[in-house]
Design an enzyme around this catalytic site. Structure first.
Site, PDB file in Angstrom:
ATOM      1  N   ASP A  54       0.758  -1.146  -0.176  1.00 59.91           N
ATOM      2  CA  ASP A  54       0.067   0.119  -0.167  1.00 59.91           C
ATOM      3  C   ASP A  54       0.678   0.911  -0.309  1.00 59.91           C
ATOM      4  OD1 ASP A  54      -2.606  -1.259   2.410  1.00 59.91           O
ATOM      5  OD2 ASP A  54      -2.014  -1.847  -0.099  1.00 59.91           O
ATOM      6  N   TYR A 108       2.122   2.018  -3.588  1.00 64.54           N
ATOM      7  CA  TYR A 108       0.917   2.670  -4.263  1.00 64.54           C
ATOM      8  C   TYR A 108       0.504   3.728  -3.479  1.00 64.54           C
ATOM      9  CZ  TYR A 108      -3.857   2.898  -5.647  1.00 64.54           C
ATOM     10  OH  TYR A 108      -4.912   3.622  -6.760  1.00 64.54           O
ATOM     11  N   GLU A 157     -26.455  31.918 -12.886  1.00 66.15           N
ATOM     12  CA  GLU A 157     -25.944  31.529 -11.672  1.00 66.15           C
ATOM     13  C   GLU A 157     -24.675  31.195 -11.992  1.00 66.15           C
ATOM     14  OE1 GLU A 157     -27.078  27.547 -11.696  1.00 66.15           O
ATOM     15  OE2 GLU A 157     -29.755  28.367 -11.635  1.00 66.15           O
ATOM     16  N   ASP A 163     -17.357  25.444  -9.153  1.00 64.89           N
ATOM     17  CA  ASP A 163     -15.803  24.483  -9.338  1.00 64.89           C
ATOM     18  C   ASP A 163     -15.859  23.353  -8.244  1.00 64.89           C
ATOM     19  OD1 ASP A 163     -13.663  23.966 -11.030  1.00 64.89           O
ATOM     20  OD2 ASP A 163     -12.859  24.982 -10.587  1.00 64.89           O
ATOM     21  N   ARG A 219     -20.862  12.064 -11.182  1.00 70.32           N
ATOM     22  CA  ARG A 219     -21.062  12.111 -12.399  1.00 70.32           C
ATOM     23  C   ARG A 219     -21.094  11.176 -13.526  1.00 70.32           C
ATOM     24  NH1 ARG A 219     -19.518  15.000 -17.217  1.00 70.32           N
ATOM     25  NH2 ARG A 219     -21.169  15.176 -18.345  1.00 70.32           N
ATOM     26  N   GLU A 264     -24.247  21.025  -7.089  1.00 69.51           N
ATOM     27  CA  GLU A 264     -22.956  20.298  -7.087  1.00 69.51           C
ATOM     28  C   GLU A 264     -22.401  20.638  -5.946  1.00 69.51           C
ATOM     29  OE1 GLU A 264     -21.634  20.961 -10.533  1.00 69.51           O
ATOM     30  OE2 GLU A 264     -19.285  21.510  -9.978  1.00 69.51           O
ATOM     31  N   TYR A 318     -29.030  22.651  -8.020  1.00 71.78           N
ATOM     32  CA  TYR A 318     -29.515  23.683  -9.100  1.00 71.78           C
ATOM     33  C   TYR A 318     -30.167  23.090 -10.725  1.00 71.78           C
ATOM     34  CZ  TYR A 318     -24.681  21.640 -11.003  1.00 71.78           C
ATOM     35  OH  TYR A 318     -24.122  21.130 -11.199  1.00 71.78           O
ATOM     36  N   LYS A 336     -17.457  30.803 -20.031  1.00 70.53           N
ATOM     37  CA  LYS A 336     -16.518  31.065 -18.491  1.00 70.53           C
ATOM     38  C   LYS A 336     -15.044  31.723 -18.568  1.00 70.53           C
ATOM     39  CE  LYS A 336     -15.078  26.109 -19.182  1.00 70.53           C
ATOM     40  NZ  LYS A 336     -14.414  24.775 -18.542  1.00 70.53           N
ATOM     41  N   CYS A 369      20.163  36.029   7.851  1.00 78.27           N
ATOM     42  CA  CYS A 369      21.153  36.224   9.077  1.00 78.27           C
ATOM     43  C   CYS A 369      22.749  35.962   8.358  1.00 78.27           C
ATOM     44  CB  CYS A 369      20.734  35.065  10.204  1.00 78.27           C
ATOM     45  SG  CYS A 369      21.142  33.520   8.879  1.00 78.27           S
ATOM     46  N   CYS A 415      18.072  27.699   5.106  1.00 79.09           N
ATOM     47  CA  CYS A 415      19.662  28.682   5.830  1.00 79.09           C
ATOM     48  C   CYS A 415      19.750  27.191   7.249  1.00 79.09           C
ATOM     49  CB  CYS A 415      18.669  29.683   6.919  1.00 79.09           C
ATOM     50  SG  CYS A 415      20.004  30.713   7.797  1.00 79.09           S
TER      51      CYS A 415
HETATM   52  S1  IVH Z   1     -26.694  22.683 -14.264  1.00 76.06           S
HETATM   53  C1  IVH Z   1     -27.585  20.003 -18.238  1.00 76.06           C
HETATM   54  N1  IVH Z   1     -25.481  24.606 -13.524  1.00 76.06           N
HETATM   55  O1  IVH Z   1     -21.145  22.461 -14.827  1.00 76.06           O
HETATM   56  C2  IVH Z   1     -27.132  21.109 -17.707  1.00 76.06           C
HETATM   57  N2  IVH Z   1     -23.800  22.971 -14.087  1.00 76.06           N
HETATM   58  O2  IVH Z   1     -19.334  21.783 -17.386  1.00 76.06           O
HETATM   59  C3  IVH Z   1     -26.738  20.329 -15.961  1.00 76.06           C
HETATM   60  N3  IVH Z   1     -22.414  23.646 -13.330  1.00 76.06           N
HETATM   61  O3  IVH Z   1     -21.390  18.645 -14.746  1.00 76.06           O
HETATM   62  C4  IVH Z   1     -25.783  21.347 -15.831  1.00 76.06           C
HETATM   63  N4  IVH Z   1     -22.136  25.193 -11.608  1.00 76.06           N
HETATM   64  O4  IVH Z   1     -20.603  20.077 -12.957  1.00 76.06           O
HETATM   65  C5  IVH Z   1     -25.014  23.734 -14.171  1.00 76.06           C
HETATM   66  N5  IVH Z   1     -25.218  26.596 -11.388  1.00 76.06           N
HETATM   67  C6  IVH Z   1     -24.935  25.435 -12.365  1.00 76.06           C
HETATM   68  C7  IVH Z   1     -22.778  24.516 -12.589  1.00 76.06           C
HETATM   69  C8  IVH Z   1     -23.176  23.926 -12.992  1.00 76.06           C
HETATM   70  C9  IVH Z   1     -21.306  24.285 -12.499  1.00 76.06           C
HETATM   71  C10 IVH Z   1     -21.368  22.354 -13.685  1.00 76.06           C
HETATM   72  C11 IVH Z   1     -22.011  20.773 -13.629  1.00 76.06           C
HETATM   73  C12 IVH Z   1     -21.925  20.494 -15.100  1.00 76.06           C
HETATM   74  C13 IVH Z   1     -20.044  21.289 -15.362  1.00 76.06           C
HETATM   75  C14 IVH Z   1     -20.547  21.322 -17.041  1.00 76.06           C
END
Ligand code: IVH
Length: 687
Positions: free
Chosen positions: A37, A40, A117, A121, A140, A179, A231, A323, A419, A432
């Protein structure tokens, strides 16, 4: 980055991922691991370290994106109630305009309104409620199936076990999308704890969240305060007979009414221009948010219009993620200076022509260490790319090639900028050695000495340590014990009682446990775990100081680098004086010393390979480790003995090449017996 070192790193990263995948398969599918382990873990750690230096090489499929301690192919998988699609996305304003144009061409302008919204991340998750009760949570995965992480998701505070139907009726089956993420302050805490344990910190909050949600121990997940924002809701539920939702706004309100956490950051836009303004406004506030976001998600509000548009196999046509551009900018290195950290590591820092990166003006960036700066070949005057990741200090990512003369290569100073001591190389770092007198290290060392795992002195934090040093009350650690209540009372924030309390705490700390003292000294490479083993092996500080490099190296968990660092530290003449003074003032409680005689295999490395029949590899490993040996996962020059079962492969070949002694199971038992060791445990008493 295109230099050779990056190519090397990319190749090594690839090789590590292949190797880790191979071992995952051996371990989880074939149930026949080939390596220990810890071997690994070493592979995963190396990969994580490389990825931290080369974040651009991190891929979603990397094992670091799913490994958080224990390998987790052991998680069950489940199909999603409906496919979890991705989002169409870009950082290009024109591409977003085109999304809006496409959408209006298909629907006309009537009723088009956008809901916006933050794009969190983290990791998206499907949470299924049956009869209103949390039934399962699934990552996912590949969009159709993901891993079942219900136990870990249950540790998220604010996520109800049962949905409330008080204001909005709850359908029999509810599949919520959301998320999971790690807020920034929690991310800092997690990394601090990892560092304190001598482990590699996570590169960013996303990795930390992924590592946490996918590991097998819910207690560990509970210790890392993950958060969740819901969301979305499965299409078939909304607007159905049971729920009256017709817009995304109503869905969000409904999710909140059921008791689910919904992000309060939310805005509306009538068209692409308004949406863009919202995006820009949020970009400006990005760094003030308590969590990482990487853009803004623009969603069509009317659910009927969404249905009319439908989805591609990859993403819905009614949503778009704008983005943020990568937080990288080009600037120029005006000067390279060095600063001494609290542990004596001398860090090169680039002073930059100020540049705005993601709304923050950056004028300094970290160049990490001697090797890093050599590898990137950064010199004064160079044009460089600078990146800000999360809330971490900006870093110089790479040099940008521009025509013209360059300055001279950077050389680390020979002497400590604080120093004047002659600096020493230690691995990629330059340090140091004047641990206790160097002004740059003094405050940090007092804080570390007094920390919880150290002498645990209540009331002696950064603020107090700073005052003690700045007022000249403490120039050497041992002087802490000479402080009188009257002197302490003069410090800001102290009064008669608090001064007496700190004085008493200091006097109490003069009787302590050896592992605390060893940790508190801040010996390079010695974390709490090594301090414990050193203490058990040597029993007193004097014995640790008297130990040879070989004796140190023979201690479990101490390698040659660490042994050299410890030896160098305690013999540095100025450090030795401080240690003398501490020994005169501090009494350590007796500790049961594990005599080396009881560990006849100290310093011996043994490799087990192939299929063993008389005993399991774990049993054999446990026995030899108790005797002081190291059970390693791969054969090297340092290997003393290879125990080969049937089907032994490459390790056997390598051992033969290196001329290392190879024995079978019986030979191994004979080897132990030859050393006078009882093998009954391995043979069930019938050897
Ligand atoms: S809506 C079918 N809302 O972005 C669309 N996604 O690049 C459902 N994500 O896999 C997504 N914030 O993990 C939605 N306010 C938000 C989000 C969001 C982050 C992520 C989500 C998705 C990824 C797509």
């Amino acid at each position: 980055m295109t230099d050779d070192r990056t190519n090397d790193a990319a190749a090594r990263i690839e090789a590590l991922r292949r190797e880790i995948a191979h071992h995952d398969h051996r371990y989880h599918v074939l149930d026949a691991p080939e390596i220990a382990d810890d071997a690994y873990d070493e592979l995963v750690q190396e990969l994580r370290a490389l990825e931290a230096v080369h974040p651009e090489l991190v891929t979603p499929g990397s094992p670091t994106q799913r490994v958080g301690g224990a390998p987790n192919a052991a998680l069950d998988t489940a199909a999603h109630v409906a496919a979890m699609l991705s989002l169409d996305s870009s950082a290009d304003p024109v591409a977003f305009q085109q999304f809006d144009v496409r959408l209006r061409r298909a629907l006309g302008d009537e009723g088009v309104r956008y809901s916006l919204e933050p794009k969190l991340d983290g990791l998206s998750i499907e949470i299924v409620f049956e009869g209103g009760r949390l039934a399962r949570a699934v990552t996912r995965g590949d969009g159709r199936r993901g891993e079942v992480v219900t136990a870990n998701v249950r540790t998220i505070t604010g996520l109800p076990e049962r949905l409330s139907g008080a204001t909005v009726p709850v359908p029999a089956l509810v599949a919520v999308r959301g998320e999971v993420f790690l807020p920034l302050d929690a991310f800092d805490d997690v990394n601090e704890a990892l560092l304190a344990d001598g482990k590699t910190p996570f590169a960013n909050p996303r990795n930390a969240a992924a590592g946490t949600i996918r590991q097998l121990d819910p207690a560990l997940a509970a210790s890392r305060p993950l958060a969740l924002y819901a969301y979305d809701l499965l299409e078939s539920e909304v607007g159905g007979a049971e729920t009256p939702f017709e817009t995304h706004g109503e869905v969000l309100a409904g999710l909140a009414a059921w008791g689910l956490p919904v992000n309060p950051e939310h805005a509306w836009a009538r068209d692409a221009d308004e949406a863009w303004s919202v995006f820009e406004e949020l970009a400006g506030r990005r760094d003030a948010l308590p969590y990482e976001i990487d853009g803004v998600v623009v969603k069509l509000d009317a659910l009927a219009l969404r249905r009319a548009l439908g989805s591609t196999a990859h993403h819905p046509r009614w949503a778009y993620a704008i983005k943020f551009p990568p937080r990288k900018e080009v600037s120029q290195v005006l000067r390279i200076v060095t600063s001494v950290g609290r542990t004596g590591a001398v860090t090169p820092v680039a002073l930059l022509r100020p540049v705005s990166i993601g709304g923050v003006t950056v004028s300094r960036a970290n160049l990490h260490n001697r090797e890093d700066i050599e590898r990137k070949d950064i010199r004064e005057g160079d044009t460089v790319r600078v990146e800000r990741a999360g809330d971490v200090i900006p870093q110089v990512v790479e040099r940008v090639e521009v025509a013209g003369e360059r300055g001279a290569p950077f050389r680390m100073p020979d002497r400590c900028p604080s120093c004047g001591s002659v600096l020493e190389p230690r691995g990629p770092y330059t340090v140091c050695p004047n641990a206790f007198e160097c002004p740059a290290q003094r405050i940090g060392r007092i804080v570390h000495f007094a920390s919880r795992r150290g002498l645990d002195i209540d009331g002696l934090g950064e603020r107090t340590a700073r005052q003690l040093v700045e007022r000249g009350l403490v120039t050497q650690l041992p002087q802490l014990f000479e402080l009188e209540p009257a002197m302490l009372e003069t410090l800001d924030g102290f009064a008669e009682v608090s001064a007496r309390n700190l004085h008493d705490a200091l006097q109490r700390a003069r009787r302590t446990e050896l592992p605390r003292l060893l940790y508190g000294l801040g010996i390079p490479e010695v974390g709490a775990a090594v301090a414990q083993t050193l203490a058990q092996r040597f029993g007193t500080l004097a014995a640790v100081r008297g130990a040879s490099i070989e004796a140190l190296e023979a201690v479990d968990g101490v390698g040659p680098v660490m042994a050299g660092a410890i030896h160098g530290f305690v013999h540095e003449p100025r450090n030795a004086e401080v240690l003398d003074a501490l020994e005169a003032r501090i009494e350590t409680l007796p500790i049961e010393v594990v005599e080396p005689e009881a560990q006849p295999l100290v310093g011996v490395t043994i490799v087990f390979t192939g299929a063993l029949e008389r005993f399991t590899r774990d049993q054999a490993r446990a026995v030899v480790e108790r005797l002081g040996a190291r059970a390693a996962g791969s054969v090297s020059k340092r290997t003393r003995l290879v125990v080969a079962g049937s089907d032994a492969g490459s390790k056997l070949v390598k051992a033969t090449e290196l001329g290392i002694e190879v024995v079978d199971e019986d030979g191994f038992l004979a080897y132990l017996e030859g050393l006078g060791i009882d093998t009954g445990e391995l043979t069930g008493g019938a050897s």
